[in-house]
Enzyme design. Structure first.
Site, PDB file in Angstrom:
ATOM      1  N   ASP A 117       0.957  -1.108   0.366  1.00 55.55           N
ATOM      2  CA  ASP A 117       0.209  -0.037  -0.695  1.00 55.55           C
ATOM      3  C   ASP A 117       0.486   0.966   0.343  1.00 55.55           C
ATOM      4  OD1 ASP A 117      -3.164   0.906   0.921  1.00 55.55           O
ATOM      5  OD2 ASP A 117      -1.954   2.461   1.443  1.00 55.55           O
ATOM      6  N   ILE A 118       0.549   2.146  -0.716  1.00 59.78           N
ATOM      7  CA  ILE A 118       1.061   3.230  -1.104  1.00 59.78           C
ATOM      8  C   ILE A 118       1.233   4.178   0.656  1.00 59.78           C
ATOM      9  CG2 ILE A 118      -0.303   4.751  -1.557  1.00 59.78           C
ATOM     10  CD1 ILE A 118       1.623   5.670  -3.955  1.00 59.78           C
ATOM     11  N   ASN A 147     -12.602  -3.422   2.419  1.00 56.12           N
ATOM     12  CA  ASN A 147     -14.163  -2.138   2.156  1.00 56.12           C
ATOM     13  C   ASN A 147     -14.826  -2.347   1.588  1.00 56.12           C
ATOM     14  OD1 ASN A 147     -12.478  -0.976   4.689  1.00 56.12           O
ATOM     15  ND2 ASN A 147     -11.266  -0.136   3.464  1.00 56.12           N
ATOM     16  N   GLU A 199     -12.827   2.896  -2.037  1.00 57.47           N
ATOM     17  CA  GLU A 199     -12.112   4.342  -1.785  1.00 57.47           C
ATOM     18  C   GLU A 199     -11.840   3.873  -3.583  1.00 57.47           C
ATOM     19  OE1 GLU A 199      -8.741   6.181   0.094  1.00 57.47           O
ATOM     20  OE2 GLU A 199     -10.215   6.963   1.064  1.00 57.47           O
ATOM     21  N   HIS A 222     -10.189  -5.007  -3.815  1.00 53.97           N
ATOM     22  CA  HIS A 222      -8.752  -5.513  -2.873  1.00 53.97           C
ATOM     23  C   HIS A 222      -8.755  -5.783  -1.379  1.00 53.97           C
ATOM     24  CE1 HIS A 222     -10.265  -0.790  -2.551  1.00 53.97           C
ATOM     25  NE2 HIS A 222      -8.950  -1.048  -1.431  1.00 53.97           N
ATOM     26  N   HIS A 231      -6.907  -5.350   2.005  1.00 54.88           N
ATOM     27  CA  HIS A 231      -6.007  -5.045   2.686  1.00 54.88           C
ATOM     28  C   HIS A 231      -5.398  -6.410   3.554  1.00 54.88           C
ATOM     29  CE1 HIS A 231      -6.947  -0.385   2.126  1.00 54.88           C
ATOM     30  NE2 HIS A 231      -7.645  -1.228   1.636  1.00 54.88           N
TER      31      HIS A 231
HETATM   32  P1  AMP Z   1      -9.885   1.541   0.116  1.00 55.27           P
HETATM   33  O1  AMP Z   1     -10.345   2.278   1.021  1.00 55.27           O
HETATM   34  O2  AMP Z   1     -10.080  -0.432   1.029  1.00 55.27           O
HETATM   35  O3  AMP Z   1     -10.305   1.753  -1.301  1.00 55.27           O
HETATM   36  O4  AMP Z   1      -8.115   1.348   0.332  1.00 55.27           O
HETATM   37  C1  AMP Z   1      -7.598   2.392  -1.274  1.00 55.27           C
HETATM   38  C2  AMP Z   1      -6.390   1.815  -0.786  1.00 55.27           C
HETATM   39  O5  AMP Z   1      -5.434   2.279  -1.399  1.00 55.27           O
HETATM   40  C3  AMP Z   1      -5.540   2.696   0.525  1.00 55.27           C
HETATM   41  O6  AMP Z   1      -4.756   2.111   1.403  1.00 55.27           O
HETATM   42  C4  AMP Z   1      -4.330   3.439  -0.582  1.00 55.27           C
HETATM   43  O7  AMP Z   1      -2.746   4.583   0.851  1.00 55.27           O
HETATM   44  C5  AMP Z   1      -4.310   2.840  -1.692  1.00 55.27           C
HETATM   45  N1  AMP Z   1      -3.752   2.714  -2.975  1.00 55.27           N
HETATM   46  C6  AMP Z   1      -4.266   4.088  -3.296  1.00 55.27           C
HETATM   47  N2  AMP Z   1      -3.345   4.475  -4.482  1.00 55.27           N
HETATM   48  C7  AMP Z   1      -2.579   3.484  -4.602  1.00 55.27           C
HETATM   49  C8  AMP Z   1      -1.359   3.303  -5.432  1.00 55.27           C
HETATM   50  N3  AMP Z   1      -0.840   3.644  -6.553  1.00 55.27           N
HETATM   51  N4  AMP Z   1      -0.580   2.370  -4.527  1.00 55.27           N
HETATM   52  C9  AMP Z   1      -0.734   1.662  -3.477  1.00 55.27           C
HETATM   53  N5  AMP Z   1      -1.362   1.506  -2.956  1.00 55.27           N
HETATM   54  C10 AMP Z   1      -2.191   2.368  -3.207  1.00 55.27           C
END
Ligand code: AMP
Length: 121
Positions: free
Chosen positions: A33-34, A91, A99, A104, A106
């Site tokens: 995760d970024i 989520n 988001e 995905h 986590h």
């Molecule tokens: P969610 O709220 O479950 O949709 O989580 C989206 C996740 O994606 C968040 O934890 C972000 O930090 C992660 N994220 C967004 N863009 C990237 C990316 N380019 N590379 C890795 N993780 C990302």
């Protein structure tokens, strides 16, 4: 909700933007995760156009569902989390706080993760 092929994880799957890859097979891709929220914070995504777990569990073929779930375990073991434990979180939709509209999961680990949900505001 229709799948948006321009979402960020679709671009990662197509190799259009980079990721810190942890694991890949025919069914799944895992990457860091970024914005990590634990010492280990990895995202595992299926190879396929699925918006969410709701979409995936209705539309994905059984082989992909099985392969994706197996990949979750493989990634956790590869990261050495099987002894100490870990947490998986998907989520889903608005109330789930999703988001990015590509399924995905986590994978959190590397410390005691505490209570399951933050207290309500
Ligand atoms: P969610 O709220 O479950 O949709 O989580 C989206 C996740 O994606 C968040 O934890 C972000 O930090 C992660 N994220 C967004 N863009 C990237 C990316 N380019 N590379 C890795 N993780 C990302």
């Amino acid at each position: 909700m229709a799948y948006d092929p321009d979402n960020v994880f679709a671009k990662i799957l197509r190799g259009e933007i980079p990721c810190k890859k942890v694991y890949e097979d025919d069914f799944a891709l895992a990457f860091h995760d970024i914005a990590p929220q634990a010492p280990v914070h990895v995202l595992v995504i299926p190879k396929g156009a699925y918006v969410s777990l709701d979409d995936f569990t209705q539309e994905a073929p059984d082989a992909l569902i099985a392969g994706f779930v197996r990949a979750l375990g493989k990634v956790a073991r590869q990261l050495g989390l099987d002894d100490t434990g870990y947490r998986l979180l998907a989520n889903t939709g608005r109330d789930g706080g999703q988001e990015v509209p590509h399924l995905h999961v986590h994978l959190f680990g590397g410390r005691m993760l505490g209570r399951m949900l933050a207290k309500a505001d």
